[in-house]
Write an enzyme that holds these catalytic residues in place. Structure first.
Site, mmCIF file in Angstrom:
data_model
loop_
_atom_site.group_PDB
_atom_site.id
_atom_site.type_symbol
_atom_site.label_atom_id
_atom_site.label_comp_id
_atom_site.label_asym_id
_atom_site.label_seq_id
_atom_site.Cartn_x
_atom_site.Cartn_y
_atom_site.Cartn_z
ATOM 1 N N GLU A 77 0.812 -1.230 0.000
ATOM 2 C CA GLU A 77 0.000 0.000 0.000
ATOM 3 C C GLU A 77 0.843 1.277 0.000
ATOM 4 O OE1 GLU A 77 -4.117 -0.364 1.748
ATOM 5 O OE2 GLU A 77 -2.876 -1.151 3.358
ATOM 6 N N HIS A 96 -0.213 5.501 7.326
ATOM 7 C CA HIS A 96 -1.374 4.663 7.045
ATOM 8 C C HIS A 96 -1.514 3.686 8.205
ATOM 9 C CE1 HIS A 96 -4.354 2.112 5.462
ATOM 10 N NE2 HIS A 96 -3.538 1.093 5.251
ATOM 11 N N HIS A 98 -4.405 1.012 10.620
ATOM 12 C CA HIS A 98 -5.667 0.269 10.704
ATOM 13 C C HIS A 98 -6.259 0.391 12.110
ATOM 14 C CE1 HIS A 98 -3.623 -2.488 7.467
ATOM 15 N NE2 HIS A 98 -4.109 -1.387 6.931
ATOM 16 N N HIS A 167 -11.369 -0.180 6.763
ATOM 17 C CA HIS A 167 -9.953 -0.471 6.568
ATOM 18 C C HIS A 167 -9.071 0.281 7.571
ATOM 19 C CE1 HIS A 167 -6.475 -0.396 3.352
ATOM 20 N NE2 HIS A 167 -6.028 -0.679 4.548
HETATM 21 ZN ZN LIG Z 1 -4.055 -0.864 4.932
#
Ligand SMILES: [Zn+2]
Length: 253
Positions: A77, A96, A98, A167
């Site tokens: 990602e 990023h 979660h 997500h």
């Molecule tokens: Zn992710």
């Protein structure tokens, strides 16, 4: 120490802090724009943030290609990072994550808003990106190419945080310390807002209050250094800390 070495060192600290504070686990990542080339960014190869060391940091071009291919697999990602740097010249660091506490706000109509003073760092507006809106209902939800990354960056717009439906989130900061603050306080703010929703209608911060706090935590302030030093020590990487900014020294010089 060169600017690049210092950037890598700060990025290692950021990885360890985010792991220690449960913002990331085996997955999730943090990057910095290259200090000498705005067309590149620095990001670990595909290792868990808790394990990242200086030698793990790799240079990428904004479209997600390694500057030097050394055979180490990159994060799938990574396009989240390059697409945000491409769209936002003001952004110097990206996370990023979660983090579970934020996820409910990506799958309901309830908007995540700053409700506590430290939560002001998420900004007044937190958009929700739904990968299905453009890429259909059969994706694996991961941001696997630049087209998806650019769509996410467009949804983020000029904001500091975007939730990703079902997500996680993407956070965009003006420095690595700034983005770590967003990463640490977004889940805390989400927890308080979730608790408050059980009791009644939460009262968000007023726009003027969010605005009044924006300059308090740039890297040259004693307030920012205080948190950075504390988090680094908790994460076991205080030995990597450089010199504090002038404002954070006892002599003030
Ligand atoms: Zn992710």
């Amino acid at each position: 120490m060169s600017d690049l070495d210092q950037a890598k060192r700060d990025l290692v600290i950021a990885n360890r802090i985010l792991a220690r504070e449960d913002v990331v686990d085996a997955y999730g990542h943090v990057s910095m724009r290259h200090p000498g080339d705005p067309g590149r960014y620095l990001l670990s190869w595909s290792r868990s943030p808790e394990l990242v060391e200086g030698t793990d940091i790799v240079e990428f071009t904004l479209d997600g290609k390694k500057v030097t291919d050394d055979g180490r697999p990159p994060y799938l990602e990574r396009f989240i990072h390059g697409a945000i740097y491409e769209a936002r010249p003001d952004v110097q660091a990206v996370i990023h994550s979660h983090a579970e506490d934020t996820l409910a706000f990506g799958i309901t109509k309830t908007k995540l808003v700053p409700v506590i003073h430290s939560g002001s760092t998420i900004g007044a507006e937190v958009p929700v990106w739904d990968i299905a809106a453009k890429f259909g209902k059969g994706t694996n939800l991961l941001v696997r190419n630049m087209e998806q990354g650019r769509d996410l960056a467009q949804c983020l717009g000029g904001n500091r945080l975007a939730l990703m439906r079902g997500h996680g989130f993407a956070a965009a900061g003006s420095s690595v310390m700034d983005v770590v603050r967003i990463g640490v306080y977004a889940p805390k703010n989400a927890r308080v807002q979730t608790s408050a929703l059980r009791l009644g209608e939460p009262l968000p911060l007023y726009p003027g209050e969010i605005e009044a706090r924006t300059d308090m935590f740039n890297p040259s302030t004693a307030e920012m250094w205080r948190a950075w030093e504390y988090w680094a020590r908790r994460a076991g990487v205080a030995n990597l800390l450089g010199d504090p900014p002038k404002a954070a020294r006892p002599s003030g010089r």
